[in-house]
Design a protein around this motif. Sequence first.
Motif, mmCIF file in Angstrom:
data_model
loop_
_atom_site.group_PDB
_atom_site.id
_atom_site.type_symbol
_atom_site.label_atom_id
_atom_site.label_comp_id
_atom_site.label_asym_id
_atom_site.label_seq_id
_atom_site.Cartn_x
_atom_site.Cartn_y
_atom_site.Cartn_z
ATOM 1 N N GLN A 224 0.876 -1.105 -0.125
ATOM 2 C CA GLN A 224 0.024 -0.073 -0.042
ATOM 3 C C GLN A 224 0.806 1.089 -0.116
ATOM 4 O O GLN A 224 1.338 1.419 1.008
ATOM 5 N N GLU A 225 1.211 1.781 -1.261
ATOM 6 C CA GLU A 225 2.043 2.869 -1.150
ATOM 7 C C GLU A 225 1.603 4.318 -1.029
ATOM 8 O O GLU A 225 0.265 4.095 -1.019
ATOM 9 N N GLY A 276 7.828 2.330 -0.194
ATOM 10 C CA GLY A 276 8.111 2.598 1.013
ATOM 11 C C GLY A 276 6.751 2.451 1.930
ATOM 12 O O GLY A 276 6.740 2.636 3.050
ATOM 13 N N GLY A 277 5.766 1.738 1.093
ATOM 14 C CA GLY A 277 4.594 1.374 1.932
ATOM 15 C C GLY A 277 4.524 0.221 2.773
ATOM 16 O O GLY A 277 5.628 -0.593 2.328
ATOM 17 N N GLN A 278 3.329 -0.003 3.297
ATOM 18 C CA GLN A 278 3.082 -1.336 4.048
ATOM 19 C C GLN A 278 2.838 -2.464 2.983
ATOM 20 O O GLN A 278 2.180 -2.347 2.189
ATOM 21 N N MET A 279 3.699 -3.647 3.614
ATOM 22 C CA MET A 279 3.292 -4.643 2.584
ATOM 23 C C MET A 279 2.074 -5.434 3.239
ATOM 24 O O MET A 279 1.651 -5.478 4.270
ATOM 25 N N LEU A 280 1.457 -5.884 2.094
ATOM 26 C CA LEU A 280 0.221 -6.576 2.306
ATOM 27 C C LEU A 280 -0.051 -8.051 1.786
ATOM 28 O O LEU A 280 0.959 -8.374 0.843
ATOM 29 N N SER A 281 -0.751 -8.971 2.425
ATOM 30 C CA SER A 281 -0.796 -10.336 1.507
ATOM 31 C C SER A 281 -1.665 -10.127 0.557
ATOM 32 O O SER A 281 -1.248 -10.941 -0.671
ATOM 33 N N SER A 282 -2.410 -9.239 0.343
ATOM 34 C CA SER A 282 -3.348 -9.267 -1.095
ATOM 35 C C SER A 282 -3.848 -7.889 -0.819
ATOM 36 O O SER A 282 -3.935 -7.160 0.211
ATOM 37 N N CYS A 319 -2.034 4.063 -3.008
ATOM 38 C CA CYS A 319 -2.095 3.402 -4.107
ATOM 39 C C CYS A 319 -1.438 1.986 -3.945
ATOM 40 O O CYS A 319 -0.465 1.761 -3.593
ATOM 41 N N LEU A 320 -1.950 0.782 -4.585
ATOM 42 C CA LEU A 320 -1.428 -0.473 -4.771
ATOM 43 C C LEU A 320 -0.174 -0.412 -5.585
ATOM 44 O O LEU A 320 -0.253 -0.242 -6.895
#
Length: 386
Positions: A224-225, A276-282, A319-320
């Motif tokens: 999640q950028e 630089g954004g949060q890592m997501l599983s999807s 933004c993804l």
Amino acid sequence: MESSKYVVIGAGLMGAATAWRLADEGHEVTLLERDIPANAQGSSHGSARIFRYAYHQRTYVQLVKAAASGWDELSRRSSRTLISTFGAIDHGDVRDPRSLVPVLEAENITHELLSAEEAQARWPQFKFDGEVLWQPDAGVLDAQNTVYSMIDLAIQSGAQIRTRWEVADVARTATGFVITTEDGRQLQAEEVIVAAGGWIPELLRNLSLPERFVRAMPKIQVRQEQAYHFPYADYAEPNRAIWPTFIHKYGTWESYGLPGGRDADYRGQKVAQFNGGQMLSSAAEQDGQIDPANRARLVEYVKEYLPGLIPEPYAETTCLFTSTPTEDFVLDRVDGVTVVSPCSGHGGKFAPIIGELAAGLATGTGSVPDEFRVLANHELVGGTPA
């Protein structure tokens, strides 16, 4: 039950481009979108993405050149201005502007290598610590209107689009696939093209792909950028032309920026930290929330390197980014399924040519660079697919 020879899942830039190219070639195609095209939960919303030529890999420079003619065609046929030329600068010791020159020269891309002093005199709103590469033909693309334009042209050529059609399952049959939504609606397809961006990890689990293909698939990262719009200190509409897009890489830091589009009132520069954004599983995990620590890093960056901006964001967005470890694309076909994702946070500029490549894969009439093929790339890096 409805049916279609080709079904494209995902109506972002890549899915819309693929549907456009398939329909233009006279094929029966249906485009499915879980929400509405270019919605804010995906990767293709908004009016400002970077269009540039500078890559270290010659394959990508060649593809940008090929995409440029597609952009011209799309703008002409849609009667929309989809790319605005502002130019682009690359700088920073890790970006190493000088190392980009040989590829640009080999592909006859207009460019200029400047000293820090020369660049500082030309763009006093930036701070430079070393050489700067200038590409005058780069600029900003309008992602949202590009999606709309490609879908419009696809429909004009006979394509169907289904919005708010969230795919829950893709089951194989003797003649192809049955695609089912969360609420039970179904659609039959002979061939499936998956261009679902951040939703691709969960979709791929439901496609019954060969084990060797699944094992070879690069690890997909969804982030999640976050991007921020900082106002121009000397804002006036004509002065937007003096702000190019930029990529700045030094140490462990990588940032990019571009003139903000209409969704931020054109009065500031859009600036972000790359990856630089949060890592997501999807994509389903995204919450649209800005990380205060990320915002603080960007404010400090603007204070240090962008003195022509007021270091107080007036707008911000998420933004993804759906990426592979190498930042190469995934573009391959196996057993009736064409995978057209992810595009690793830099794919927007390639949309018209990726649509052509994906259509060629799905119809069996074209090929793609080995770097993008799952099994070929796996073998190239020493994998051992069965």
